[in-house]
Design a protein around this motif. Structure first.
Motif, PDB file in Angstrom:
ATOM      1  N   GLU A  95       0.817  -1.224   0.000  1.00 33.40           N
ATOM      2  CA  GLU A  95       0.000   0.000   0.000  1.00 33.40           C
ATOM      3  C   GLU A  95       0.844   1.265   0.000  1.00 33.40           C
ATOM      4  N   ASN A  96       2.124   1.146   0.345  1.00 35.00           N
ATOM      5  CA  ASN A  96       2.992   2.322   0.392  1.00 35.00           C
ATOM      6  C   ASN A  96       3.658   2.663  -0.937  1.00 35.00           C
ATOM      7  N   PHE A  97       3.768   1.704  -1.843  1.00 36.12           N
ATOM      8  CA  PHE A  97       4.505   1.971  -3.075  1.00 36.12           C
ATOM      9  C   PHE A  97       3.901   3.091  -3.926  1.00 36.12           C
ATOM     10  N   PRO A  98       2.578   3.224  -4.025  1.00 33.41           N
ATOM     11  CA  PRO A  98       2.057   4.381  -4.760  1.00 33.41           C
ATOM     12  C   PRO A  98       2.453   5.712  -4.108  1.00 33.41           C
ATOM     13  N   ILE A  99       2.484   5.741  -2.786  1.00 30.55           N
ATOM     14  CA  ILE A  99       2.895   6.960  -2.073  1.00 30.55           C
ATOM     15  C   ILE A  99       4.374   7.230  -2.339  1.00 30.55           C
ATOM     16  N   TRP A 100       5.191   6.184  -2.231  1.00 31.84           N
ATOM     17  CA  TRP A 100       6.626   6.354  -2.451  1.00 31.84           C
ATOM     18  C   TRP A 100       6.929   6.728  -3.901  1.00 31.84           C
ATOM     19  N   SER A 101       6.085   6.284  -4.813  1.00 32.27           N
ATOM     20  CA  SER A 101       6.230   6.687  -6.203  1.00 32.27           C
ATOM     21  C   SER A 101       6.028   8.198  -6.346  1.00 32.27           C
ATOM     22  N   GLU A 102       5.057   8.734  -5.610  1.00 32.56           N
ATOM     23  CA  GLU A 102       4.838  10.189  -5.616  1.00 32.56           C
ATOM     24  C   GLU A 102       6.068  10.916  -5.069  1.00 32.56           C
ATOM     25  N   HIS A 103       6.702  10.333  -4.049  1.00 32.53           N
ATOM     26  CA  HIS A 103       7.928  10.927  -3.523  1.00 32.53           C
ATOM     27  C   HIS A 103       9.011  10.944  -4.604  1.00 32.53           C
ATOM     28  N   SER A 104       9.109   9.859  -5.350  1.00 32.16           N
ATOM     29  CA  SER A 104      10.127   9.763  -6.399  1.00 32.16           C
ATOM     30  C   SER A 104       9.942  10.832  -7.462  1.00 32.16           C
ATOM     31  N   THR A 105       8.697  11.014  -7.919  1.00 29.18           N
ATOM     32  CA  THR A 105       8.487  12.024  -8.959  1.00 29.18           C
ATOM     33  C   THR A 105       8.744  13.419  -8.409  1.00 29.18           C
ATOM     34  N   ALA A 106       8.395  13.644  -7.151  1.00 32.11           N
ATOM     35  CA  ALA A 106       8.656  14.961  -6.550  1.00 32.11           C
ATOM     36  C   ALA A 106      10.149  15.255  -6.516  1.00 32.11           C
ATOM     37  N   MET A 107      10.945  14.244  -6.169  1.00 30.27           N
ATOM     38  CA  MET A 107      12.393  14.448  -6.142  1.00 30.27           C
ATOM     39  C   MET A 107      12.944  14.675  -7.542  1.00 30.27           C
TER      40      MET A 107
END
Length: 195
Positions: free
Chosen positions: A113-125
């Motif tokens: 359930e966290n990978f979509p959130i972490w994906s958002e972090h990746s694009t932000a970086m």
């Protein structure tokens, strides 16, 4: 590094002239995204780098999509804003590859359930790295979010994989106007330090 971050600002007055050759700007953007961190080193960020007429083509897609939903009396203001983005030298379209996210969810179900959130972090970086690199090179930019309004049209226009989800758009170009100062809220409202 902090001075480079301090100088990064939104530039809405863009021109088509660049201080570097187009291929060097392309390389700069690619390297910034390549070097941006991602969870589990997923490297899920994807980008479409549009120059000149291709960039204007994207902003025309946005204009057509907005014309259908913005009240007619408000549209001239919207159209002027989009023309400012189209006046730049290019636009970076930032995507996250959902196939990568789904693969990580399968491999690591405990964190699924966290990978979509972490994906958002990746694009932000990736976005911050790109914006900062452009700024450091003397290129103005801003970050826009006309997705999901133009997702399907962009995917069709540039024949993109169905698994790429559009996250943001960054028009860039020469700095044709003053860049405003940034104000900051009081540190006491924002930070707590312990230990």
């Amino acid at each position: 590094m902090l001075d480079i971050l301090k100088n990064r600002r939104s530039q809405y007055a863009l021109g088509a002239e660049l201080p570097l050759p187009q291929d060097e700007v392309d390389h700069l953007i690619r390297e910034a995204i390549r070097l941006a961190p991602s969870s589990f080193n997923s490297q899920s960020s994807r980008a479409v780098i549009l120059f000149n007429g291709e960039s204007r083509r994207f902003w025309d897609l946005v204009k057509d999509a907005l014309r259908a939903i913005v009240p007619a009396e408000d549209f001239p203001r919207t159209e002027r804003r989009l023309a400012g983005f189209a006046a730049g030298a290019g636009t970076v379209l930032f995507f996250e590859d959902q196939a990568v996210v789904a693969d990580l969810q399968r491999k690591f179900p405990l964190y699924a359930e966290n990978f979509p959130i972490w994906s958002e972090h990746s694009t932000a970086m990736a976005q911050l790295a790109t914006w900062t690199a452009l700024s450091d090179a003397g290129i103005g930019a801003s970050l826009q979010h006309y997705n999901p309004l133009v997702d399907d049209e962009a995917a069709r226009a540039w024949e993109l994989p169905a698994t790429w989800r559009l996250c943001a758009q960054m028009p860039f170009g020469s700095n044709e106007g003053e860049i405003g100062q940034k104000s900051y809220i009081d540190d006491q409202q924002r930070f707590h330090t312990f230990g």
